[in-house]
Design an enzyme around this catalytic site. Structure first.
Site, PDB file in Angstrom:
ATOM      1  N   GLY A   8       0.836  -1.205   0.000  1.00  0.00           N
ATOM      2  CA  GLY A   8       0.000   0.000   0.000  1.00  0.00           C
ATOM      3  C   GLY A   8       0.866   1.248   0.000  1.00  0.00           C
ATOM      4  O   GLY A   8       0.474   2.288   0.534  1.00  0.00           O
ATOM      5  N   GLY A  11      -0.416   4.748  -1.099  1.00  0.00           N
ATOM      6  CA  GLY A  11      -1.565   5.328  -0.403  1.00  0.00           C
ATOM      7  C   GLY A  11      -1.199   6.519   0.470  1.00  0.00           C
ATOM      8  O   GLY A  11      -0.047   6.970   0.488  1.00  0.00           O
ATOM      9  N   GLN A  12      -2.190   6.991   1.217  1.00  0.00           N
ATOM     10  CA  GLN A  12      -2.013   8.212   2.010  1.00  0.00           C
ATOM     11  C   GLN A  12      -0.850   8.074   2.998  1.00  0.00           C
ATOM     12  O   GLN A  12       0.046   8.915   3.052  1.00  0.00           O
ATOM     13  CB  GLN A  12      -3.304   8.526   2.778  1.00  0.00           C
ATOM     14  N   ASP A  53      -0.561  -7.686  -5.470  1.00  0.00           N
ATOM     15  CA  ASP A  53      -1.954  -7.773  -5.052  1.00  0.00           C
ATOM     16  C   ASP A  53      -1.924  -8.589  -3.764  1.00  0.00           C
ATOM     17  O   ASP A  53      -1.609  -9.782  -3.793  1.00  0.00           O
ATOM     18  CB  ASP A  53      -2.757  -8.484  -6.152  1.00  0.00           C
ATOM     19  N   TYR A 143     -15.457  -2.151   7.354  1.00  0.00           N
ATOM     20  CA  TYR A 143     -14.057  -1.759   7.587  1.00  0.00           C
ATOM     21  C   TYR A 143     -13.696  -1.977   9.059  1.00  0.00           C
ATOM     22  O   TYR A 143     -12.673  -2.584   9.381  1.00  0.00           O
ATOM     23  CB  TYR A 143     -13.908  -0.289   7.192  1.00  0.00           C
ATOM     24  N   LYS A 147     -11.035  -4.553  10.870  1.00  0.00           N
ATOM     25  CA  LYS A 147      -9.950  -4.087  11.761  1.00  0.00           C
ATOM     26  C   LYS A 147      -9.985  -4.847  13.098  1.00  0.00           C
ATOM     27  O   LYS A 147      -8.944  -5.201  13.633  1.00  0.00           O
ATOM     28  CB  LYS A 147     -10.044  -2.565  11.979  1.00  0.00           C
ATOM     29  N   ILE A 173      -6.326  10.618   9.678  1.00  0.00           N
ATOM     30  CA  ILE A 173      -4.978  11.123   9.379  1.00  0.00           C
ATOM     31  C   ILE A 173      -5.072  12.282   8.385  1.00  0.00           C
ATOM     32  O   ILE A 173      -5.730  12.175   7.349  1.00  0.00           O
ATOM     33  CB  ILE A 173      -4.079   9.994   8.801  1.00  0.00           C
TER      34      ILE A 173
HETATM   35  C1  AKB Z   1     -11.409   6.241   7.540  1.00  0.00           C
HETATM   36  O1  AKB Z   1     -12.014   7.319   7.622  1.00  0.00           O
HETATM   37  O2  AKB Z   1     -11.909   5.201   7.112  1.00  0.00           O
HETATM   38  C2  AKB Z   1      -9.997   6.187   8.074  1.00  0.00           C
HETATM   39  C3  AKB Z   1      -9.944   5.681   9.478  1.00  0.00           C
HETATM   40  C4  AKB Z   1     -10.437   6.517  10.584  1.00  0.00           C
HETATM   41  O3  AKB Z   1      -9.504   4.596   9.690  1.00  0.00           O
HETATM   42  N1  AKB Z   1      -9.394   7.473   7.985  1.00  0.00           N
END
Ligand code: AKB
Length: 316
Positions: A8, A11-12, A53, A143, A147, A173
């Site tokens: 990654g 990415g940011q 990938d 998401y 996590k 972030i």
């Molecule tokens: C998001 O907004 O999905 C991320 C996070 C808080 O993990 N920046």
């Protein structure tokens, strides 16, 4: 000799972390890996790079063997807002991708792995203020679910196989080099670009929405501090880390100190529902005690630096 793989990397977080790691450990010792995405020029020209990938373990194995990798920063992930459009893909990239990294790390004797978790592990049942490190976690997004699963997996790989995996629960972030993509805290970065270029921004969360946030230099500092910390000091696999909390309205007001005619409207969309389930602040006292975590930036110093850096970037 340290040989680091960053997944990654375009990415940011990845784009800035890779450059910092190259400064620290030597350009040729940090391999940037990304998937199907145009990477920033600086990453391509400053050191080795590979297309990976993470859902294909064979890709990871090829690169680990080719460079004799002994440290991995595994950052490839789909964020919260984009995740809701395709939960299956999000599970595949975020969970199966992580399992592939952990398995490959175990099989090829990788010494240490970094993996970012997020405040998205928390849900409405978590205390809103100073969310503790050990607390109730019932996330409402796919998401967040990936996590929480990832945190359980890294604890499992540590306890079962002794794999030294280290993890930070990041807040939103804020960065000047690479914009985030698909997150629910992206408004806190977008606001700068719109304020500087158009003096107008339509923010997708309510004015009083307050979330924990961190500026990129602190985000990178935290990852490297944790990864370089003496194993004796590391009593946990997963740490809360925090830097500041502010509302969308407070951010707009701070930006207005530099751009007085900046106008911000607030029109919440589906992302409001997501961020409303996250805490307002988190308790990072364990990270401070165990490995000396301390952020450098607060709201005023972050905004000052962002205005300068984003302004310069736009001029270029
Ligand atoms: C998001 O907004 O999905 C991320 C996070 C808080 O993990 N920046």
């Amino acid at each position: 000799m340290v040989k680091i793989l960053v997944t990654g990397a375009s990415g940011q977080i990845g784009s800035e972390l890779t450059l910092e790691l190259r400064k620290r450990y030597g350009n040729e010792n940090v391999i940037a890996a990304f998937h199907n995405k145009k990477a920033p020029e600086e990453l391509i020209v400053s050191g080795p790079y590979e297309y990976i990938d993470v859902t294909r373990k064979i890709d990871l194995e090829r690169v680990i063997k080719k460079y004799d990798i002994n440290v991995i920063y595994h950052l490839a992930a789909i964020l919260s807002a984009r995740g809701e459009n395709d939960p299956q893909l999000t599970w595949n990239v975020n969970v199966n991708g992580l399992i592939n990294v952990l398995e490959a790390a175990r099989e090829y004797d990788v010494n240490r792995v970094f993996w970012p978790s997020s405040i998205a592990v928390f849900g409405p049942e978590t205390p809103k203020y100073n969310a503790p490190q050990e607390t109730i976690m019932i996330p409402r997004t796919i998401y967040g679910i990936t996590k929480v699963t990832g945190e359980l997996l890294i604890n499992y790989y540590f306890n079962r196989y002794g794999l030294d995996v280290r993890c930070l629960r990041y807040p939103g972030i804020i960065s000047s080099m690479t914009p985030p993509g698909g997150g629910s805290t992206d408004y806190a970065v977008e606001m700068f670009y719109f304020a500087i270029t158009k003096k107008h921004y339509v923010c997708f969360v309510k004015e009083d929405t307050t979330l924990p946030m961190m500026y990129m230099p602190d985000c990178i500092k935290a990852a490297i501090m944790l990864m370089e910390a003496d194993p004796i000091k590391i009593k946990h696999r997963v740490y809360n880390v925090s830097a500041m909390s502010f509302s969308a309205g407070q951010l707009a007001a701070e930006i207005r100190k530099y751009i007085p005619d900046f106008k911000c409207e607030f029109k919440p969309d589906f992302r409001q529902e997501i961020v409303s389930t996250w805490p307002i602040s988190v308790d990072d006292s364990i990270a401070r005690q165990e490995w000396g975590w301390k952020p450098d930036y607060d709201l005023p110093t972050m905004v000052k630096d962002m205005i300068e850096k984003v302004g310069r970037k736009i001029q270029r």
